[in-house]
Design a protein around this motif. Structure first.
Motif, short mmCIF file in Angstrom:
data_model
loop_
_atom_site.label_atom_id
_atom_site.label_comp_id
_atom_site.label_asym_id
_atom_site.label_seq_id
_atom_site.Cartn_x
_atom_site.Cartn_y
_atom_site.Cartn_z
N ASN A 96 0.85 -1.18 0.00
CA ASN A 96 0.00 0.00 0.00
C ASN A 96 0.89 1.23 0.00
OD1 ASN A 96 -2.72 -1.21 0.38
ND2 ASN A 96 -1.76 -2.00 2.22
N GLY A 97 0.41 2.30 -0.63
CA GLY A 97 1.23 3.50 -0.71
C GLY A 97 0.42 4.78 -0.73
N ALA A 98 1.15 5.89 -0.72
CA ALA A 98 0.56 7.22 -0.76
C ALA A 98 0.94 7.89 -2.08
CB ALA A 98 1.06 8.05 0.42
N VAL A 99 -0.03 8.61 -2.67
CA VAL A 99 0.15 9.24 -3.97
C VAL A 99 0.19 10.76 -3.79
CG1 VAL A 99 -0.78 9.49 -6.31
CG2 VAL A 99 -1.15 7.35 -5.04
N TYR A 100 1.18 11.37 -4.43
CA TYR A 100 1.39 12.81 -4.33
C TYR A 100 1.38 13.44 -5.71
CZ TYR A 100 2.97 11.59 0.35
OH TYR A 100 3.04 11.10 1.63
N GLU A 101 0.73 14.61 -5.81
CA GLU A 101 0.74 15.39 -7.05
C GLU A 101 1.40 16.73 -6.73
OE1 GLU A 101 -2.29 16.83 -10.60
OE2 GLU A 101 -3.09 15.73 -8.89
N TYR A 102 2.51 17.01 -7.40
CA TYR A 102 3.30 18.22 -7.14
C TYR A 102 3.55 18.40 -5.64
CZ TYR A 102 2.41 19.14 -12.03
OH TYR A 102 2.35 19.03 -13.40
N GLY A 103 3.89 17.29 -4.96
CA GLY A 103 4.24 17.32 -3.54
C GLY A 103 3.09 17.27 -2.57
N LYS A 104 1.85 17.31 -3.05
CA LYS A 104 0.68 17.32 -2.17
C LYS A 104 0.00 15.95 -2.18
CE LYS A 104 -3.80 19.44 -1.49
NZ LYS A 104 -4.95 19.85 -2.25
N LEU A 105 -0.29 15.41 -0.99
CA LEU A 105 -0.96 14.13 -0.87
C LEU A 105 -2.35 14.21 -1.50
CD1 LEU A 105 -0.94 11.23 0.40
CD2 LEU A 105 -2.03 12.28 2.40
N ILE A 106 -2.65 13.28 -2.43
CA ILE A 106 -3.96 13.29 -3.09
C ILE A 106 -4.72 11.97 -2.96
CG2 ILE A 106 -3.34 15.07 -4.78
CD1 ILE A 106 -3.09 12.69 -6.84
N GLY A 107 -4.03 10.90 -2.55
CA GLY A 107 -4.74 9.63 -2.47
C GLY A 107 -3.85 8.50 -2.02
N MET A 108 -4.45 7.32 -2.05
CA MET A 108 -3.77 6.10 -1.64
C MET A 108 -3.74 5.14 -2.83
SD MET A 108 -3.20 7.05 1.40
CE MET A 108 -2.47 5.59 2.10
N ALA A 109 -2.82 4.20 -2.79
CA ALA A 109 -2.69 3.24 -3.89
C ALA A 109 -2.39 1.85 -3.35
CB ALA A 109 -1.58 3.68 -4.85
N LYS A 110 -2.74 0.86 -4.15
CA LYS A 110 -2.42 -0.54 -3.85
C LYS A 110 -1.60 -1.08 -5.01
CE LYS A 110 -6.33 -1.66 -0.98
NZ LYS A 110 -5.58 -1.93 0.23
N LEU A 111 -0.60 -1.87 -4.68
CA LEU A 111 0.26 -2.53 -5.65
C LEU A 111 0.02 -4.03 -5.52
CD1 LEU A 111 4.08 -2.02 -6.07
CD2 LEU A 111 3.17 -4.25 -5.55
N SER A 112 -0.14 -4.70 -6.65
CA SER A 112 -0.20 -6.16 -6.64
C SER A 112 0.62 -6.67 -7.81
CB SER A 112 -1.65 -6.66 -6.72
OG SER A 112 -2.28 -6.22 -7.89
N GLN A 113 1.22 -7.82 -7.60
CA GLN A 113 2.10 -8.39 -8.62
C GLN A 113 1.99 -9.91 -8.56
OE1 GLN A 113 6.17 -6.95 -8.61
NE2 GLN A 113 6.93 -9.01 -8.93
N VAL A 114 1.95 -10.53 -9.72
CA VAL A 114 2.00 -11.98 -9.84
C VAL A 114 3.13 -12.32 -10.80
CG1 VAL A 114 0.75 -14.06 -10.56
CG2 VAL A 114 -0.49 -12.22 -9.43
#
Length: 179
Positions: free
Chosen positions: A79-97
């Motif tokens: 799980n991670g945090a997403v930033y646009e021009y240095g400002k927090l805008i959302g969260m993200a999930k990474l999955s890999q197989v």
């Protein structure tokens, strides 16, 4: 045997993606944000040249704790945090197989930089994934000096622990959730 491998790949994909269906608590989100800020400092401490990339990129996503493991068939999630021009805008999930020669487990941090708003928007639309040929740069002092954007993205990883032997193919998929 081939049908068994295909079945395991399907099962792993389902297990890794089910977490995107389940909502995250506010405490968990705050913990991920805090861990992401710590990981950003660690990336910059390891390679001070990354500071300028963080400042100049259209956006970035930091996955502070990615767990990866496998034996022939493998997977990773974080799980991670997403930033646009240095400002927090959302969260993200990474999955890999992945499938292929692999054995072990490891933990690492990953940061993905977006060169322009166009690539960031693709990520925010959850239409962004990495194929097998995308490579990440292991962060060491000065590693970022000669790295260039490839198709509008740059990826850096930093090993946290574990040991993984791997010669496999697969890809990473991402899901974005706006705050």
């Amino acid at each position: 045997m081939r049908n068994l491998n295909i079945t395991w790949v399907f099962v792993m994909a389902c297990l890794l993606n089910i977490s995107s269906i389940v909502g995250q608590s506010k405490d968990k989100i705050n913990s991920i944000i805090s861990d992401s800020e710590t990981a950003k400092r660690e990336f910059i401490d390891e390679d001070p040249l990354l500071k300028a990339i963080f400042e100049r990129s259209a956006g970035y996503v930091i996955f502070p704790n990615v767990g990866k493991g496998g034996f022939i068939i493998g997977g990773a999630a974080g799980n991670g945090a997403v930033y646009e021009y240095g400002k927090l805008i959302g969260m993200a999930k990474l999955s890999q197989v992945t499938i292929g020669f692999q054995a072990g487990g490891q933990a690492y941090s990953e940061v993905i930089f977006f060169e322009s708003k166009k690539e960031l928007e693709r990520f925010k639309d959850s239409q962004f994934e990495f194929a097998a040929q995308v490579s990440a740069v292991a962060v060491t002092e000065g590693a970022s000096a000669n790295v260039k954007y490839t198709d509008g993205v740059m990826v850096f990883t930093m090993q946290k622990g574990g040991l993984m032997y791997e010669a496999s193919i697969g890809g990473q998929k991402f899901k974005f959730n706006k705050l």
